[in-house]
Design a protein around this motif. Structure first.
Motif, PDB file in Angstrom:
ATOM      1  N   VAL A  93       0.831  -1.211   0.000  1.00  0.00           N
ATOM      2  CA  VAL A  93       0.000   0.000   0.000  1.00  0.00           C
ATOM      3  C   VAL A  93       0.861   1.256   0.000  1.00  0.00           C
ATOM      4  O   VAL A  93       0.403   2.334   0.402  1.00  0.00           O
ATOM      5  CB  VAL A  93      -0.965   0.006   1.207  1.00  0.00           C
ATOM      6  N   SER A  94       2.105   1.103  -0.432  1.00  0.00           N
ATOM      7  CA  SER A  94       2.997   2.259  -0.440  1.00  0.00           C
ATOM      8  C   SER A  94       2.752   3.180  -1.627  1.00  0.00           C
ATOM      9  O   SER A  94       3.178   4.329  -1.614  1.00  0.00           O
ATOM     10  CB  SER A  94       4.451   1.785  -0.453  1.00  0.00           C
ATOM     11  N   GLN A  95       2.085   2.659  -2.640  1.00  0.00           N
ATOM     12  CA  GLN A  95       1.826   3.473  -3.821  1.00  0.00           C
ATOM     13  C   GLN A  95       0.646   4.410  -3.577  1.00  0.00           C
ATOM     14  O   GLN A  95      -0.189   4.191  -2.696  1.00  0.00           O
ATOM     15  CB  GLN A  95       1.524   2.569  -5.028  1.00  0.00           C
ATOM     16  N   LEU A  96       0.582   5.473  -4.390  1.00  0.00           N
ATOM     17  CA  LEU A  96      -0.550   6.384  -4.304  1.00  0.00           C
ATOM     18  C   LEU A  96      -1.830   5.691  -4.738  1.00  0.00           C
ATOM     19  O   LEU A  96      -1.805   4.760  -5.565  1.00  0.00           O
ATOM     20  CB  LEU A  96      -0.299   7.609  -5.191  1.00  0.00           C
ATOM     21  N   LEU A  97      -2.917   6.165  -4.194  1.00  0.00           N
ATOM     22  CA  LEU A  97      -4.208   5.617  -4.599  1.00  0.00           C
ATOM     23  C   LEU A  97      -4.486   5.963  -6.055  1.00  0.00           C
ATOM     24  O   LEU A  97      -4.213   7.081  -6.500  1.00  0.00           O
ATOM     25  CB  LEU A  97      -5.332   6.183  -3.730  1.00  0.00           C
ATOM     26  N   PRO A  98      -5.051   5.025  -6.816  1.00  0.00           N
ATOM     27  CA  PRO A  98      -5.472   5.370  -8.183  1.00  0.00           C
ATOM     28  C   PRO A  98      -6.493   6.508  -8.152  1.00  0.00           C
ATOM     29  O   PRO A  98      -7.176   6.726  -7.141  1.00  0.00           O
ATOM     30  CB  PRO A  98      -6.104   4.068  -8.689  1.00  0.00           C
ATOM     31  N   PRO A  99      -6.634   7.232  -9.237  1.00  0.00           N
ATOM     32  CA  PRO A  99      -7.527   8.409  -9.230  1.00  0.00           C
ATOM     33  C   PRO A  99      -8.996   8.079  -9.052  1.00  0.00           C
ATOM     34  O   PRO A  99      -9.770   8.945  -8.650  1.00  0.00           O
ATOM     35  CB  PRO A  99      -7.268   9.055 -10.594  1.00  0.00           C
ATOM     36  N   ALA A 100      -9.393   6.865  -9.374  1.00  0.00           N
ATOM     37  CA  ALA A 100     -10.808   6.494  -9.226  1.00  0.00           C
ATOM     38  C   ALA A 100     -10.899   5.088  -8.639  1.00  0.00           C
ATOM     39  O   ALA A 100      -9.968   4.274  -8.749  1.00  0.00           O
ATOM     40  CB  ALA A 100     -11.529   6.551 -10.572  1.00  0.00           C
ATOM     41  N   TYR A 101     -12.024   4.827  -8.007  1.00  0.00           N
ATOM     42  CA  TYR A 101     -12.265   3.524  -7.390  1.00  0.00           C
ATOM     43  C   TYR A 101     -12.359   2.438  -8.456  1.00  0.00           C
ATOM     44  O   TYR A 101     -13.107   2.564  -9.424  1.00  0.00           O
ATOM     45  CB  TYR A 101     -13.559   3.581  -6.576  1.00  0.00           C
ATOM     46  N   SER A 102     -11.598   1.365  -8.277  1.00  0.00           N
ATOM     47  CA  SER A 102     -11.636   0.218  -9.180  1.00  0.00           C
ATOM     48  C   SER A 102     -11.719  -1.041  -8.335  1.00  0.00           C
ATOM     49  O   SER A 102     -10.776  -1.365  -7.599  1.00  0.00           O
ATOM     50  CB  SER A 102     -10.389   0.176 -10.066  1.00  0.00           C
ATOM     51  N   PRO A 103     -12.841  -1.767  -8.366  1.00  0.00           N
ATOM     52  CA  PRO A 103     -13.010  -2.924  -7.479  1.00  0.00           C
ATOM     53  C   PRO A 103     -11.900  -3.960  -7.603  1.00  0.00           C
ATOM     54  O   PRO A 103     -11.472  -4.541  -6.600  1.00  0.00           O
ATOM     55  CB  PRO A 103     -14.374  -3.500  -7.911  1.00  0.00           C
ATOM     56  N   ARG A 104     -11.423  -4.203  -8.802  1.00  0.00           N
ATOM     57  CA  ARG A 104     -10.403  -5.239  -8.959  1.00  0.00           C
ATOM     58  C   ARG A 104      -9.107  -4.849  -8.260  1.00  0.00           C
ATOM     59  O   ARG A 104      -8.418  -5.706  -7.699  1.00  0.00           O
ATOM     60  CB  ARG A 104     -10.149  -5.495 -10.444  1.00  0.00           C
ATOM     61  N   TYR A 105      -8.784  -3.577  -8.299  1.00  0.00           N
ATOM     62  CA  TYR A 105      -7.588  -3.118  -7.600  1.00  0.00           C
ATOM     63  C   TYR A 105      -7.785  -3.245  -6.087  1.00  0.00           C
ATOM     64  O   TYR A 105      -6.901  -3.727  -5.361  1.00  0.00           O
ATOM     65  CB  TYR A 105      -7.299  -1.669  -7.980  1.00  0.00           C
ATOM     66  N   VAL A 106      -8.921  -2.827  -5.610  1.00  0.00           N
ATOM     67  CA  VAL A 106      -9.177  -2.796  -4.172  1.00  0.00           C
ATOM     68  C   VAL A 106      -9.229  -4.210  -3.589  1.00  0.00           C
ATOM     69  O   VAL A 106      -8.689  -4.463  -2.502  1.00  0.00           O
ATOM     70  CB  VAL A 106     -10.490  -2.044  -3.892  1.00  0.00           C
ATOM     71  N   GLU A 107      -9.854  -5.134  -4.276  1.00  0.00           N
ATOM     72  CA  GLU A 107     -10.105  -6.460  -3.710  1.00  0.00           C
ATOM     73  C   GLU A 107      -8.949  -7.431  -3.894  1.00  0.00           C
ATOM     74  O   GLU A 107      -9.004  -8.558  -3.387  1.00  0.00           O
ATOM     75  CB  GLU A 107     -11.386  -7.030  -4.332  1.00  0.00           C
ATOM     76  N   ALA A 108      -7.918  -7.037  -4.601  1.00  0.00           N
ATOM     77  CA  ALA A 108      -6.794  -7.928  -4.852  1.00  0.00           C
ATOM     78  C   ALA A 108      -5.971  -8.151  -3.586  1.00  0.00           C
ATOM     79  O   ALA A 108      -5.718  -7.206  -2.826  1.00  0.00           O
ATOM     80  CB  ALA A 108      -5.910  -7.352  -5.959  1.00  0.00           C
ATOM     81  N   ALA A 109      -5.574  -9.396  -3.348  1.00  0.00           N
ATOM     82  CA  ALA A 109      -4.552  -9.801  -2.365  1.00  0.00           C
ATOM     83  C   ALA A 109      -4.995  -9.793  -0.907  1.00  0.00           C
ATOM     84  O   ALA A 109      -4.365 -10.446  -0.073  1.00  0.00           O
ATOM     85  CB  ALA A 109      -3.290  -8.935  -2.515  1.00  0.00           C
ATOM     86  N   TRP A 110      -6.067  -9.086  -0.563  1.00  0.00           N
ATOM     87  CA  TRP A 110      -6.392  -8.953   0.860  1.00  0.00           C
ATOM     88  C   TRP A 110      -6.862 -10.270   1.478  1.00  0.00           C
ATOM     89  O   TRP A 110      -6.446 -10.622   2.592  1.00  0.00           O
ATOM     90  CB  TRP A 110      -7.459  -7.876   1.074  1.00  0.00           C
ATOM     91  N   TYR A 111      -7.724 -11.005   0.794  1.00  0.00           N
ATOM     92  CA  TYR A 111      -8.372 -12.160   1.440  1.00  0.00           C
ATOM     93  C   TYR A 111      -7.356 -13.223   1.844  1.00  0.00           C
ATOM     94  O   TYR A 111      -7.415 -13.756   2.956  1.00  0.00           O
ATOM     95  CB  TYR A 111      -9.438 -12.766   0.525  1.00  0.00           C
TER      96      TYR A 111
END
Length: 1093
Positions: A93-111
Motif C-alpha cells: 500500500v505504499s503506492q498512491l491511490l489510483p484516481p478512481a475507485y476500481s473494485p479489482r484493484y481494491v479487492e486484490a490480495a487482501w483475502y
C-alpha cells in the motif's frame, strides 16, 4: 445536451410573444402554487420580488424521454493491482491511490492475507486488546455441493459476515463454520448425466462402489467452486474447520443420531404413502415438491412421457348402481381408477341418502364397491361423490384407514401400471394409460364429460415430473413429541424467531406435523445403518439397527436367540434424506458425538441466520433433533431474511432463468457470451434465454465489486417483505464506494506526510464546523451500534450512507477546503479529518471489508500503543466512547444553516449561476435571438461566455453575447439567537452556498433595492445581489448590424436594468434591438396562464 429550437414564426410578432417549448417542459410546476400546467416561457413568476421562486430552468440539463433515460453503462477504466505479491503476503500500500475507485484493484490480495494471518480464527481473537471473553458462533447454511451460489446465497453471506465481523471487532471470540451439503438427489443426477454424456454408461451398469468413486471424483474436481465464491464475497469463515456432510466426522454423527433415535423409539419402519418421483425412482421430501397452480386445461411435457399431457381437467365417470340411477364421480386422475376401492359421499347429502349401505359397480372391472359416508367429503364440490384410492392419495389414505379399506397399488415405482390393472394396462406409462382408460369409458358409455378445473399439481423440483403418492416401506421419524417441544420453546421465549411474525407459521406447522420419511432410494448419501435379518420366518420383516454390522449382528443374535455367526444380514440399500444430516449440522460440525473443545466452547450456537423459506424444513428439524440428541436447543435466536426476487417480483429460479451469479455482478458480464455460459436454464430454448437476458440486462451487467454488492444487499429491510434487487441498486452502491474513495484521497492529501494523529479522547474541535462533523460522526456510531444490536442492517447502511455522503462529503469537506487552502492552516481540521476517516472506515468495515481495509491501511498510525494489523481486528467504534463529541443541539441549530444554504443554491439555480465561479460569473442557459433561426439556447465557451451559434451552416453569421455576474448575500433574522448562529457559520455558509461574500443585515434595516430574496420560514430572509460586471454584444451580417461597440463595465445594480443599459450602449440606434429585460426574463422558467403567482 438538449437544444431548444423555436421556428422563426414563433417570434414574428416581437419579443413580447410567448415562446412555446411545450415538448421540453411538460409537468414542470411552480414552487409556490404547485400548478402543473406550466408549459411556457414568459415574463410572469420571475422571482424578482420574492413572491414566487421558480425552480431551476432546465436549459442546462439533458432532457430525455423515459425510454431514453436508461442509458448503457459506460465501462470505467479498470485499474489492476500489478505489484508482485505472493498469496498470503500483505498487499503493498505504499503506492498512491489510483484516481478512481476500481473494485479489482481494491479487492486484490487482501483475502489470502487475512486467512494466512489467522484473523478469522477464534484463537487469534483472544489476543486482541479489546477481547471481551465472550463467544459468538454461527454456521453457514451449507449450500449444495452441486451448484454455485446465487444472489440469495450472497444475501445470506452479506448479513452473516457483517454480524460476524462486527462481533470480532468488538472483541468477541468468533467462530463461523463453513460447510457444504452433499445434496443426495441433485449430485447423483448430475453425475449420472455426466457418465451418460462422456461414457455412455448408466448408473445401474456400475456397481455401487464404482458409482460412488465417480461421485467422489466429481466432487473433488467441481466442489471447490462454492469456496471460491464465498472467498470472493469476503466471507470471514474459519476454513480450517470446514465441514462437508459426507466426510468421516459427519458420517459418524449421522449414524449415531439414527441409532439413538431408534433406541428412543422415535425411528420406525412402516409402509406408508410417500412423495415419489418416478423419474428419480426415489422418495423425496416435502420441500422438493413444488405446488404448481393451474387455472384450467394446461399441457405439460414430462420426463419419460412421449406426448404432452393435459392437466386441469375434471373427468366425470358414471358408477352404475343395480336397480338405481348411476352415481357420477368427478376425478382429475382417471389413471388411478383401477385402484379405486370405494365411493364416498357426505352423510348429510340428501341426494345420496337412499344409497347409504349400497354397492356400486366399478366402471372398468365391474366389481362391486361400497358407497361409504364420511364428513370429510365436500358435498358442494362437483357431484358431491368422490372415488376413494387409498394407495395413491394422502386424503384417501386417511379416509380408507377410518373405514378399514385395503389399498390397491396400481402404479409402480417407474410410473408404469402394475399387473393389478390387468393385461390391457400393465406396463403402460401412467399418462398413456390415462388416455386408454378414457377411451374405454367412452366405449362402455360411462364417460359423462370433461371440463376445465383449477387445481394444484405437485411437481418434483429435481426432475420436473409429476409427483406420485405411493405406498412404500420406509423409515420414519416420529415428530409429534419433538415437535411439541420445539413449539413450546418458541412459546416460552427460549427460542426467539425474528421477525416475530414467523411464530404463527412455526406453531401451526408443529401442531399439524406428521411423521418424517427419511428413506431415499439413492446410492449417494448416508446409507441407513439398519439390517434385515434374512431367513427368519415371521409375519413382519425382522430389522435391527447398529452403528456397525458387528453391533447389529450382536443385537440380532439376542433378538433371535441364534449365534450371530449363523445369521445372514442384509443392509438397507437406501440412504437417509439429505435434510437428516443437515439437521445435525450445528453440533456435528463441532465434533459431536465426541466431547470436543469446540463443542464445549461454541455450542449452542449464538445465532442462526438463514432464509425464511428454510424455517420449517431445516430450522425446525435442527431444533427437534438438536434438542433430542444434545439435551439443549442448538441455538437460542433465529434471524430470518426475506426471499430475493428479481425486479419483476419473481422468485429466483433456475426454471425461470433469472438466477444471478454474484460473480457476474462483482466482475461484470457482457450479454454474450458470459451470461449465456453461466445459464442455469439450459433446458430453455436459446432464443428465449437470450430474450430473458436482454430484457433484464439490456446492456449487460456492469462491474460493481464485492463491497457494493454487499452494501446493496444489506441496505434492504431484509427482515420484512421480499427483497426486489436490481443491478442499478448495486451500481448506485458502487458510486457510493467511489465517493468514499475520493473523500479519502482528499483527506490523505490534506494530512500530508508529516501528520501525527492525536488520540481520539484528546481531540477537541476548534470550530463550530469541526464540532458539528464530530457530532455527526458520534451519531453515526450510535446508529450503527443500534442497528447491529437489533440485527437490522438497513439501519446501519442508512447511517453510514448519510454520514459519508451527506455529512462528510457534501458539507464538511466542501466547507473545510478554504480553510485548508490557507498556509499555514489551523491544526484542527486535519485532526478532525483523520478521525472522520479512521472512525468512519471502522464503522464501514463489517459491510465493505475490502474498501475499508484498502483505505484504512494508508492512514497514518497513532504514535505509541499497539496498532491493529488489520481493520478486521481493529476495535469497532463504541458509541459511549464518542459520547463527548455528541452535540444534538448544535446539529439541530446547524440544520437552520443548511436551510439557508439550500435557499442560496435555489436562488443561484433560479438565476442560472454556476457554482464554479463565485466571482465573475455567468449563468448558463440564456436564450439568444437570431433573425434567421429564431431562438436557440446558447453554448458555453471555456472562458465562461455564452455564445449563440446560429448559422444555417458552418461559418454562417453568428451573434455573441457575453455577460459576467457576481453575487453577494445578506442574511437577516428577527431572532437574536438565530442571528448569532448565522454569524458563527458565515464562512462555511458562503462556501457551501457558492456565494462571493456573506454578511448579516441587522433586524429592521431596509433591504437594498433590486436584490433577489428567499424566505427561511417566518423569522429569516436571504437576499442575493445580482450585479452585471460586464456585457459584450458582437454580431455578424445576417443577425444585427455590424459595428456593435463593446461595453467595458456596467455599474448599474440589478440584472434587468444593467443588461438593458449595456444593450443600449452597445446598440445605440439599432433598428431591431431586443428589449433586454424581456430578453432575460424569457430565460427563466415561468408558469402558465392559470398560475395564481
Amino acid at each position: 445536451m438538449e437544444v431548444i429550437t423555436v421556428p422563426p414564426h414563433s417570434v414574428r410578432g416581437g419579443f413580447n410573444e410567448r415562446i412555446a417549448v411545450k415538448p421540453l417542459f411538460q409537468s414542470l410546476s411552480c414552487s409556490k402554487c404547485s400548478k402543473n400546467n406550466s408549459y411556457w416561457l414568459d415574463s410572469r413568476c420571475l422571482g424578482y420580488t420574492g413572491n414566487c421562486i421558480p425552480p431551476p430552468l432546465l436549459l442546462g440539463r439533458s432532457l430525455q424521454s423515459p425510454a431514453e433515460s436508461s442509458k448503457a453503462w459506460t465501462p470505467k477504466e479498470v485499474v489492476l493491482y500489478e505489484i508482485p505479491t505472493e498469496p498470503g503476503e500483505k498487499k503493498d500500500v505504499s503506492q498512491l491511490l489510483p484516481p478512481a475507485y476500481s473494485p479489482r484493484y481494491v479487492e486484490a490480495a487482501w483475502y489470502s492475507w487475512w486467512v494466512r494471518e489467522g484473523f478469522f480464527k477464534p484463537e487469534y481473537q483472544t489476543k486482541l486488546p479489546q477481547a471481551t471473553g465472550e463467544t459468538f458462533s454461527m454456521c453457514i447454511p451449507p449450500p449444495n455441493v452441486t451448484g454455485s451460489l446465487h444472489i440469495g446465497h450472497a444475501l445470506t453471506v452479506a448479513i452473516q459476515d457483517a454480524l460476524v465481523r462486527w462481533h470480532r471487532m468488538c472483541g468477541d471470540q468468533v467462530l463461523w463454520v463453513p460447510g457444504s451439503d452433499h445434496a443426495g438427489i441433485a449430485t447423483q443426477a448430475v453425475v449420472e448425466k455426466q457418465l451418460w454424456k462422456e461414457r455412455g454408461v448408466r448408473r445401474h451398469e456400475l456397481n455401487r462402489e464404482e458409482f460412488l468413486r465417480e461421485v467422489w471424483k466429481w466432487k473433488e474436481e467441481k466442489g471447490g467452486e462454492i469456496s471460491e465464491q464465498l472467498q470472493a464475497l469476503g466471507a470471514s469463515l474459519d476454513w480450517d474447520r470446514e465441514c462437508f456432510t459426507m466426510d468421516a466426522g459427519s458420517s459418524v454423527a449421522v449414524t449415531e443420531a439414527f441409532v439413538r433415535l431408534y433406541e428412543a423409539g422415535l425411528l420406525y419402519r412402516s409402509q406408508q404413502l410417500v412423495n415419489w418421483s418416478c423419474a428419480l425412482r426415489s422418495a423425496i421430501s416435502d420441500i422438493e415438491v413444488e405446488s404448481r397452480p393451474l387455472p384450467g386445461r394446461t399441457e405439460l411435457r414430462l420426463p419419460g412421457c412421449p406426448t404432452p399431457v393435459s392437466f386441469g381437467l375434471l373427468v366425470s365417470v358414471a358408477f352404475p348402481v343395480d336397480g338405481e340411477p348411476e352415481v357420477v364421480v368427478g376425478t382429475t386422475r382417471p389413471e388411478t381408477l383401477p385402484g379405486d376401492v370405494a365411493v364416498a359421499v357426505h352423510p348429510g347429502d340428501s341426494r345420496y341418502t337412499h344409497l347409504h349401505g349400497r354397492q356400486l359397480r366399478h366402471p372398468l372391472t365391474g366389481q362391486l364397491l361400497p358407497l361409504i359416508t364420511d364428513s370429510a367429503v365436500q358435498p358442494h364440490v362437483g357431484t358431491g361423490a368422490v372415488k376413494v384410492t387409498p394407495a395413491h392419495s394422502p386424503a384417501d389414505a386417511e379416509l380408507g384407514a377410518r373405514h378399514g379399506l385395503s389399498p390397491l397399488s396400481v402404479i409402480a415405482e417407474d410410473g408404469t401400471m402394475t399387473s393389478l390393472c390387468g393385461d390391457w394396462l400393465q406396463g403402460l406409462h401412467r399418462f398413456v394409460a390415462r388416455e386408454k382408460i378414457m377411451s374405454a369409458l367412452r366405449e362402455r358409455g360411462l364417460f359423462r364429460g370433461l371440463q376445465n378445473h383449477p387445481m394444484v399439481l405437485p411437481i418434483c423440483s429435481r426432475s420436473g415430473d409429476v409427483v406420485e403418492y405411493l405406498l412404500k416401506s420406509q423409515w420414519f421419524v416420529r415428530c409429534q413429541e419433538m415437535g411439541a417441544r420445539a413449539a413450546q420453546a418458541v412459546e416460552s421465549g427460549a427460542l426467539e424467531l425474528s421477525p416475530s411474525f414467523h411464530q404463527k407459521n412455526w406453531q401451526h406447522w408443529f401442531s399439524h406435523i406428521g411423521d418424517w420419511c427419511v428413506s431415499r432410494q439413492l446410492w449417494w448419501g448416508h446409507r441407513i445403518p439398519a439390517y434385515l435379518v434374512v431367513g427368519e420366518h415371521t409375519k413382519e420383516d425382522c430389522w435391527v439397527v447398529g452403528r456397525t454390522e458387528a453391533e447389529a449382528r450382536k443385537i440380532a443374535a439376542e433378538l433371535t436367540g441364534k449365534p450371530g455367526t449363523e445369521l445372514t444380514l442384509h443392509r438397507d440399500p437406501d440412504v437417509l434424506d439429505t435434510w437428516f444430516s443437515s439437521a445435525l449440522f450445528p453440533f456435528a460440525a463441532l465434533g459431536w458425538p465426541q466431547e470436543t473443545p469446540d463443542l464445549a466452547r461454541f455450542y449452542p450456537l449464538s445465532l442462526l441466520e438463514t432464509g425464511s423459506d428454510l424455517l420449517l424444513f431445516w430450522v425446525g428439524r435442527m431444533v427437534m433433533l438438536g434438542t433430542q440428541l444434545t439435551g439443549q436447543l442448538p441455538f437460542s435466536k433465529v434471524l430470518l431474511h426475506s426471499m430475493v426476487r428479481d425486479r419483476q417480483g419473481r422468485k429466483m429460479s433456475k426454471s425461470l432463468g433469472n438466477v444471478l451469479d454474484p460473480r457476474d455482478i462483482i466482475s461484470g458480464a457482457e450479454l454474450q457470451p458470459r451470461l449465456l455460459a453461466r445459464q442455469p436454464h439450459r433446458h430453455l430454448p436459446p432464443r428465449f434465454s437470450l430474450w430473458l437476458q436482454r430484457k433484464d440486462f439490456p446492456h449487460g451487467i456492469p462491474e460493481c465489486g464485492t463491497d457494493a454488492l454487499r452494501f446493496a444487499l444489506c441496505s434492504h429491510g431484509a427482515l420484512g417483505g421480499d427483497l426486489h434487487l436490481s443491478v442499478s441498486e448495486v451500481l448506485s452502491s458502487r458510486h457510493f464506494c467511489n465517493k468514499i474513495w475520493n473523500a479519502l484521497r482528499f483527506v490523505l492529501n490534506a494530512l500530508g506526510e508529516k501528520f501525527v494523529p492525536q488520540p481520539t479522547e484528546e481531540l477537541s474541535p476548534s470550530s463550530p464546523m469541526d464540532a458539528w462533523i464530530l457530532s455527526r460522526l458520534a451519531h453515526a456510531a450510535w446508529e450503527c451500534e443500534r442497528g447491529f444490536l437489533a440485527r437490522e442492517l438497513s439501519l446501519i447502511t442508512r447511517a453510514l450512507h448519510h454520514f459519508w455522503l451527506h455529512s462528510l462529503c457534501d458539507v464538511y469537506l466542501e466547507a473545510v477546503k478554504p480553510v485548508l487552502s490557507h498556509s499555514p492552516h489551523a491544526p484542527g481540521p486535519p485532526q478532525v479529518l483523520f478521525s472522520c476517516a479512521d472512525v468512519g472506515l471502522r464503522l464501514l468495515a463489517p459491510l465493505m471489508p475490502f474498501l475499508a481495509e484498502e483505505l484504512w491501511q494508508r492512514l497514518p498510525r497513532r504514535p505509541g500503543g499497539r496498532s491493529a494489523p488489520s481493520i478486521c481486528v481493529a476495535p469497532y467504534p463504541i458509541a459511549r466512547s464518542l459520547e463527548h463529541w455528541r452535540q444534538p443541539e448544535l446539529e439541530q441549530r446547524f440544520s437552520r444553516v443548511q436551510e439557508a444554504v439550500q435557499a442560496l443554491r435555489a436562488l443561484r439555480a433560479t438565476y442560472q449561476l454556476t457554482k464554479a465561479r463565485p466571482r465573475g460569473e455567468m449563468g448558463p442557459g440564456f436564450l439568444s435571438p437570431c433573425r434567421t433561426k429564431g431562438w436557440r439556447r446558447s453554448g458555453v465557451s471555456q472562458s465562461g461566455a455564452r455564445r449563440c451559434r446560429m448559422g444555417r451552416e458552418a461559418g454562417s453569421p453568428a451573434l455573441t453575447l457575453t455577460v459576467a455576474l457576481s453575487s453577494s448575500v445578506l442574511l437577516q433574522s428577527s431572532e437574536p439567537g438565530e442571528q448569532g448562529l448565522f454569524e458563527a457559520f458565515l464562512e462555511p455558509l458562503g462556501t457551501l452556498g457558492h456565494c462571493a461574500a456573506v454578511g448579516l443585515l441587522p433586524p429592521g434595516v431596509a433591504v437594498p433595492s433590486g436584490w433577489a430574496q428567499a424566505a427561511l420560514g417566518d423569522t429569516a430572509q436571504v437576499y442575493m445581489e445580482l450585479q452585471v460586471t460586464g456585457a459584450d454584444w458582437r454580431g455578424r451580417e445576417g443577425c444585427w448590424e455590424e459595428g456593435k461597440g463593446r461595453v467595458r463595465e456596467s455599474e448599474e445594480k440589478g440584472m434587468a436594468r444593467g443588461v438593458r443599459q449595456a444593450a443600449d450602449e452597445a446598440d445605440a440606434g439599432g433598428t431591431e434591438k431586443p428589449e433586454p429585460s424581456l430578453f432575460f426574463r424569457r430565460a427563466w422558467w415561468s408558469p402558465g396562464p392559470s398560475c395564481p403567482c
